[in-house]
Design a protein around this motif. Structure first.
Motif, PDB file in Angstrom:
ATOM      1  N   THR A 117      54.275  21.762  76.275  1.00 50.66           N
ATOM      2  CA  THR A 117      54.040  22.558  75.077  1.00 50.66           C
ATOM      3  C   THR A 117      52.875  21.956  74.307  1.00 50.66           C
ATOM      4  O   THR A 117      52.425  20.840  74.602  1.00 50.66           O
ATOM      5  N   ALA A 172      50.769  21.908  70.191  1.00 51.18           N
ATOM      6  CA  ALA A 172      50.621  22.288  68.788  1.00 51.18           C
ATOM      7  C   ALA A 172      49.211  21.903  68.398  1.00 51.18           C
ATOM      8  O   ALA A 172      48.919  20.728  68.164  1.00 51.18           O
ATOM      9  N   ARG A 219      59.688  26.497  65.267  1.00 50.17           N
ATOM     10  CA  ARG A 219      58.578  27.413  64.988  1.00 50.17           C
ATOM     11  C   ARG A 219      58.790  28.274  63.744  1.00 50.17           C
ATOM     12  O   ARG A 219      57.834  28.803  63.190  1.00 50.17           O
TER      13      ARG A 219
END
Length: 283
Positions: free
Chosen positions: A85, A87, A100
């Motif tokens: 993942t 960010a 989220r």
């Protein structure tokens, strides 16, 4: 001291099928889609605040733990696959995604929260970390570099000052989470772990170490109070007590109650800082 009365019977809002999965947890793998969906549904409930790992029973003052919720979290580590993942420019490789959805919450860049943690509207997250299963109620600030560990329960209008470490708990199964109740203040670089409890309105000075076994004393009377708890509407600082060992006498950490506050009393930061400094301590 809390009432010895037993709390009312508690029924978890989470599907009881989680308990059945727990009994055969050693057999589970990410290939078990039905089991995975059930666990994800449970953790989604924690994330949204529709379920929580623990809470204070209003009638008895006792901490009630939802073991089914904690089991659902632990089952994630068997049923969810490792995934990549990101960010922004940061990349992660983990079984649990980041949180989220933050409706009504101020999230300052650098703040990190894992899926399965809940932040009520009106909370403020400075660059900090909140782990899965934690519950942070409205009006609370998690200040810079503070950490809220797994399953920790933080009440309304709490201030966790810079660098505070609130311990987490997933295992062993009978371990209690840290509970910090409404209107509390936890001073900079303090550590609250092992199921310790900061009761409503308590104020901890900087650098306090509070564990479940920390001995607590009233500085005005010398009375020993229940261990591992900062009393309601009190001002507390870290101290030491002398203890004899085969190798000599040494100072062992303890918690010292230096003042009692009127119930419901509000103290702004300047007044609180003045009070701590009067006794040679700081926020």
């Amino acid at each position: 001291m809390h009432s010895p009365t037993a709390p009312a019977v508690f029924t978890s809002p989470i599907d009881p099928g989680v308990d059945a999965l727990w009994e055969r947890r050693t057999e589970l793998t990410p290939a078990d889609g039905t089991a995975r969906d059930l666990v994800v549904e449970a953790v989604d409930m924690l994330d949204a605040g529709h379920a929580r790992v623990a809470f204070v029973d209003g009638a008895t003052g006792q901490v009630v733990v939802d073991e089914r919720a904690r089991r659902a979290i632990l089952l994630c580590f068997r049923l969810l696959e490792m995934r990549q993942t990101s960010a922004g420019v940061f990349h992660y490789h983990d079984r649990l995604p980041l949180k989220r959805e933050f409706p009504g919450v101020r999230v300052v860049p650098g703040a990190v929260a894992r899926w399965g943690s809940h932040h009520a509207p009106g909370t403020v997250l400075m660059p900090s970390y909140t782990n899965i299963g934690a519950f942070v109620d409205s009006g609370t600030m998690v200040d810079t570099w503070a950490t809220v560990g797994s399953c920790a329960q933080i009440g309304k209008n709490v201030h966790l000052a810079g660098g505070v470490g609130v311990g987490g708990v997933l295992e062993p199964a009978n371990a209690a989470p840290v509970v910090i109740e409404d209107d509390a203040f936890v001073g900079s670089r303090s550590v609250v772990v092992e199921g310790a409890r900061v009761r409503r309105g308590a104020k901890l000075g900087a650098g306090v170490l509070l564990t479940a076994s920390t001995r607590v004393f009233d500085a005005m009377t010398g009375e020993e109070l229940p261990p591992g708890e900062a009393p309601e509407w009190s001002v507390c600082v870290g101290s030491t007590r002398r203890k004899s060992f085969p190798g000599g006498e040494f100072g062992v950490p303890c918690l010292l109650v230096i003042k009692r506050l009127p119930e419901g009393g509000r103290h702004d930061k300047l007044l609180l800082e003045s009070l701590f400094r009067e006794h040679g301590f700081a926020l």
